[in-house]
Design an enzyme around this catalytic site. Structure first.
Site, PDB file in Angstrom:
ATOM      1  N   SER A 236     165.121 -16.003  82.513  1.00 30.22           N
ATOM      2  CA  SER A 236     164.419 -16.485  83.702  1.00 30.22           C
ATOM      3  C   SER A 236     165.073 -15.885  84.936  1.00 30.22           C
ATOM      4  O   SER A 236     166.213 -16.231  85.262  1.00 30.22           O
ATOM      5  CB  SER A 236     164.439 -18.013  83.796  1.00 30.22           C
ATOM      6  OG  SER A 236     163.920 -18.426  85.051  1.00 30.22           O
TER       7      SER A 236
ATOM      8  N   ASP B 114     153.853 -12.848  83.601  1.00 29.79           N
ATOM      9  CA  ASP B 114     152.856 -13.028  84.659  1.00 29.79           C
ATOM     10  C   ASP B 114     151.588 -12.219  84.410  1.00 29.79           C
ATOM     11  O   ASP B 114     150.516 -12.567  84.933  1.00 29.79           O
ATOM     12  CB  ASP B 114     153.441 -12.622  86.012  1.00 29.79           C
ATOM     13  CG  ASP B 114     154.466 -13.616  86.531  1.00 29.79           C
ATOM     14  OD1 ASP B 114     154.412 -14.793  86.116  1.00 29.79           O
ATOM     15  OD2 ASP B 114     155.315 -13.223  87.348  1.00 29.79           O
TER      16      ASP B 114
ATOM     17  N   LYS C 253     152.907 -23.235  83.570  1.00 29.36           N
ATOM     18  CA  LYS C 253     152.701 -22.506  84.822  1.00 29.36           C
ATOM     19  C   LYS C 253     151.773 -23.337  85.714  1.00 29.36           C
ATOM     20  O   LYS C 253     151.627 -24.543  85.530  1.00 29.36           O
ATOM     21  CB  LYS C 253     152.128 -21.123  84.532  1.00 29.36           C
ATOM     22  CG  LYS C 253     153.079 -20.184  83.808  1.00 29.36           C
ATOM     23  CD  LYS C 253     154.206 -19.746  84.719  1.00 29.36           C
ATOM     24  CE  LYS C 253     155.057 -18.662  84.085  1.00 29.36           C
ATOM     25  NZ  LYS C 253     156.138 -18.204  85.004  1.00 29.36           N
TER      26      LYS C 253
ATOM     27  N   LYS D 136     155.828 -10.048  95.879  1.00 24.90           N
ATOM     28  CA  LYS D 136     156.148 -11.456  96.138  1.00 24.90           C
ATOM     29  C   LYS D 136     157.599 -11.767  95.779  1.00 24.90           C
ATOM     30  O   LYS D 136     158.301 -12.448  96.525  1.00 24.90           O
ATOM     31  CB  LYS D 136     155.202 -12.353  95.334  1.00 24.90           C
ATOM     32  CG  LYS D 136     153.747 -12.222  95.743  1.00 24.90           C
ATOM     33  CD  LYS D 136     152.835 -13.124  94.936  1.00 24.90           C
ATOM     34  CE  LYS D 136     152.753 -12.698  93.463  1.00 24.90           C
ATOM     35  NZ  LYS D 136     152.163 -11.349  93.287  1.00 24.90           N
ATOM     36  N   SER D 137     158.042 -11.302  94.602  1.00 19.75           N
ATOM     37  CA  SER D 137     159.407 -11.610  94.159  1.00 19.75           C
ATOM     38  C   SER D 137     160.437 -11.097  95.152  1.00 19.75           C
ATOM     39  O   SER D 137     161.410 -11.790  95.480  1.00 19.75           O
ATOM     40  CB  SER D 137     159.657 -10.990  92.784  1.00 19.75           C
ATOM     41  OG  SER D 137     158.824 -11.550  91.805  1.00 19.75           O
TER      42      SER D 137
ATOM     43  N   ARG E 165     155.645 -29.214  87.237  1.00 19.43           N
ATOM     44  CA  ARG E 165     156.453 -28.163  86.606  1.00 19.43           C
ATOM     45  C   ARG E 165     157.913 -28.607  86.487  1.00 19.43           C
ATOM     46  O   ARG E 165     158.542 -28.994  87.467  1.00 19.43           O
ATOM     47  CB  ARG E 165     156.324 -26.867  87.402  1.00 19.43           C
ATOM     48  CG  ARG E 165     154.881 -26.382  87.417  1.00 19.43           C
ATOM     49  CD  ARG E 165     154.651 -25.213  88.336  1.00 19.43           C
ATOM     50  NE  ARG E 165     155.250 -23.993  87.807  1.00 19.43           N
ATOM     51  CZ  ARG E 165     155.143 -22.808  88.412  1.00 19.43           C
ATOM     52  NH1 ARG E 165     154.488 -22.705  89.551  1.00 19.43           N
ATOM     53  NH2 ARG E 165     155.691 -21.743  87.880  1.00 19.43           N
TER      54      ARG E 165
END
Length: 426
Positions: A165, A313, A340, A21-22, A121
């Protein structure tokens, strides 16, 4: 929907998983501002990554294809067009945070929003550096989506991330592509470096020295063919399933094994997990390979400090695993889990207790003692994909059938999860 999960006799077979996904997010966004055609193979099937594609299309970029094979026809750094409507990031924090770096440099006003979960968020971590670069961003209550971004000519800055991050780093680097001069991002600890690798693949001038990343502005990015490796974060659920269930032997093919993501395998191996990687290959700068795993008796461990950032994660499913280890698992420095898709500290602890597993909730983490048994229970995903998948894994080791409520949440990142799990668990 509800999903019934029966105990597994063993986890066996060989599987291939969807694209990372990233990496998929990053390839799609950079392809949109590159010149010419980018062909992407094994693009993620998750809803989050398709939210990114929807935003890219809304910005005037042609995206051809369906499923995992795509062609994106980029229009260069100055080729995006003002969207006709608000941009919808869905449930994807990656989409809204990273794409905002690109939107901040556009000569038009844009507004980007998300679903109910994403709307809770906070976004100050990206708003601050983008404002320093010259963008004007307004948010609900000063910090929540939707974001209204008034693009402007940006100037390069040196920005020290207050907390690790990869999404914030990427946001600043994407903005830096449009700025004159060199944009510098300094990380407190090294985070996943998919952005740095992808930018180099497209032709950006980028240098990395320890935790200091320097990007030259206004590069000529060129479209190219790319292959996305399978997602190690998705593989984590199946690795844990095989480690939990006696008699298991599982092979997962073509998994992304980027060194900045390898903390998961290192942590599991350090607890005594029987994991092998027969060989590695590099495709488009990203390492990948086959992972072979079998049921193991594990010691347990502690996740804290930089390791917490690297495993953020995977903590839900690792907390599940901790209950079956000798010494249990302690998680600290993970307050970010509370913001999250759900408060993952609370939802993990709550579901563990429903299964008869002791779990102590800390302000910034969890303590899950070892040598515990899982009892069948009715469990709730609370609409969070990682909670749904983590407790599907827990249910494989339970005494009796369990039920997962809102099981459809898994499709946010992994639509094929239930089918894949059923194929290896009987």
């Amino acid at each position: 929907m509800q999903k019934k999960i029966s105990p597994a006799a063993a986890i066996t077979g060989s599987i291939a998983l969807p694209g990372d996904k990233s990496i998929s997010h990053r390839y799609a966004m950079i392809a949109a501002i590159a010149e010419g055609e980018t062909r992407i193979s094994n693009y993620s099937t998750g809803a989050d990554c398709h939210s990114t594609l929807g935003c890219v299309r809304a910005l005037g970029i042609e995206v051809e294809g369906a499923g995992t094979e795509l062609v994106i026809r980029g229009r260069g750094l100055d080729g995006l067009r003002a969207p006709a409507a608000d941009l919808d990031a869905g449930n994807s924090g990656s989409t809204i945070r990273m794409l905002s770096g690109i939107l901040a440099a556009q000569p038009f006003l844009s507004r980007i929003f998300g679903d109910e979960s994403l709307s809770r968020r906070p976004m100050q971590r990206i708003m601050k550096p983008l404002a320093e670069m010259g963008a004007k961003i307004a948010a609900r209550d000063g910090k929540f989506p939707p974001l209204t971004i008034e693009g402007a000519p940006l100037h390069a800055i040196e920005y020290a991330l207050p907390v690790p991050s990869a999404q914030v780093k990427t946001c600043v680097l994407f903005a830096g592509l449009f700025a004159d001069g060199e944009t510098v991002v300094v990380e407190p600890v090294r985070s996943r470096d998919h952005t740095e690798i992808a930018l180099r693949e497209f032709g950006a001038d980028l240098a990395v020295e320890r935790q200091r990343i320097t990007l030259a502005g206004r590069p000529k990015l060129i479209g190219r063919p790319l292959i996305v490796p399978s997602d190690l974060s998705s593989a984590a659920f199946f690795l844990v399933a095989a480690l939990l269930v006696p008699g298991s032997r599982l092979s997962i093919r073509n998994v992304g094994l980027n060194p900045t993501r390898s903390a998961l395998l290192d942590f599991l191996a350090g607890m005594g997990a029987k994991i092998r990687i027969p060989e590695l290959e590099s495709i488009n700068g990203e390492l990948s390979g086959e992972i072979q795993v079998e049921h193991s008796h594990l010691r347990g461990g502690t996740i804290s400090g930089a390791l917490t950032a690297a495993l953020i994660d995977e903590i839900p499913v690792l907390a599940v695993l901790g209950a079956a280890t000798e010494e249990g698992i302690t998680v600290r420095d993970a307050a970010e889990l509370r913001i999250k898709e759900t408060d993952r500290i609370q939802t993990v602890a709550g579901n563990l207790r429903r299964m008869g597993v002791q779990a102590e909730e800390l302000p910034d983490g969890l303590v899950v003692p070892g040598r515990q048994k899982f009892h069948a229970a009715e469990l709730d995903s609370y609409g969070d994909h990682r909670i749904a998948m983590a407790f599907a894994v827990a249910a494989l080791r339970a005494e009796g059938d369990s039920v997962i409520r809102e099981a459809e949440a898994a499709s946010v990142s992994f639509p094929e999860f239930w089918e894949t799990l059923g194929g290896i668990s009987g």
